[in-house]
Scaffold this motif. Structure first.
Motif, PDB file in Angstrom:
ATOM      1  N   UNK A  97      19.051 -15.285  -2.600  1.00 12.11           N
ATOM      2  CA  UNK A  97      19.901 -14.328  -3.326  1.00 12.11           C
ATOM      3  C   UNK A  97      19.105 -13.256  -4.080  1.00 12.11           C
ATOM      4  N   UNK A  98      17.866 -13.549  -4.421  1.00 16.04           N
ATOM      5  CA  UNK A  98      17.039 -12.588  -5.166  1.00 16.04           C
ATOM      6  C   UNK A  98      15.957 -11.969  -4.282  1.00 16.04           C
ATOM      7  N   UNK A  99      16.129 -12.037  -2.967  1.00 14.05           N
ATOM      8  CA  UNK A  99      15.147 -11.478  -2.042  1.00 14.05           C
ATOM      9  C   UNK A  99      14.374 -12.568  -1.332  1.00 14.05           C
ATOM     10  N   UNK A 100      13.929 -12.266  -0.143  1.00 13.43           N
ATOM     11  CA  UNK A 100      13.216 -13.244   0.681  1.00 13.43           C
ATOM     12  C   UNK A 100      11.890 -13.652   0.053  1.00 13.43           C
ATOM     13  N   UNK A 101      11.533 -14.919   0.273  1.00 16.19           N
ATOM     14  CA  UNK A 101      10.248 -15.420  -0.221  1.00 16.19           C
ATOM     15  C   UNK A 101       9.708 -16.480   0.725  1.00 16.19           C
ATOM     16  N   UNK A 102       8.421 -16.663   0.677  1.00 16.00           N
ATOM     17  CA  UNK A 102       7.729 -17.608   1.543  1.00 16.00           C
ATOM     18  C   UNK A 102       8.131 -19.044   1.183  1.00 16.00           C
ATOM     19  N   UNK A 103       8.531 -19.861   2.184  1.00 14.19           N
ATOM     20  CA  UNK A 103       8.884 -21.254   1.894  1.00 14.19           C
ATOM     21  C   UNK A 103       7.664 -22.131   1.606  1.00 14.19           C
ATOM     22  N   UNK A 104       6.460 -21.619   1.844  1.00 10.74           N
ATOM     23  CA  UNK A 104       5.242 -22.404   1.632  1.00 10.74           C
ATOM     24  C   UNK A 104       4.620 -22.158   0.256  1.00 10.74           C
ATOM     25  N   UNK A 105       4.580 -20.880  -0.171  1.00 10.57           N
ATOM     26  CA  UNK A 105       3.914 -20.584  -1.448  1.00 10.57           C
ATOM     27  C   UNK A 105       4.821 -19.842  -2.436  1.00 10.57           C
TER      28      UNK A 105
END
Length: 121
Positions: free
Chosen positions: A24-32
């Protein structure tokens, strides 16, 4: 966000809905958990499925990486529609039974273990 059946039938709209709910707040890396990511094209088998690369850790991922939907052969819209209908609390006579049979068969014969993304490190 309001989710309705019309947004779940089309592959592109289904993936857009998953992206909005997941990030909801923008895409982010699922690893870091870095927000420094770049788009890396689309999946060959599912053209609506976006690929990404993290600029921080360098790992590649897609819209479903780290979710219970990752690594399964059923299209995303089939899973989402099943979950949608299960959420309606329909009785067996109204159509929930065929979906529960489908999910049971899919889970029992799946080669990969279903698991939720890790929230606690």
């Amino acid at each position: 966000m309001q989710v309705n059946i019309k947004t779940l039938i089309d592959d592109t709209q289904c993936y857009n809905t998953v992206r909005e709910l997941r990030w909801p707040e923008g895409r982010q890396c699922p690893y870091c958990d870095s927000k420094r990511i770049i788009k890396r094209g689309f999946d060959e088998k599912e053209p609506a499925r976006q690929r990404y690369e993290c600029k921080n850790c360098g790992k590649r991922f897609d819209d479903l990486t780290g979710t219970i939907f990752a690594g399964h052969h059923q299209p995303l819209k089939v899973w989402i529609l099943c979950l949608y209908f299960m959420g309606l609390n329909l009785s067996n006579k109204q159509g929930a039974f065929p979906f529960s049979r489908f999910l049971k068969r899919t889970i029992l014969f799946s080669k990969k273990k279903l698991c939720f993304p890790s929230i606690i490190n």
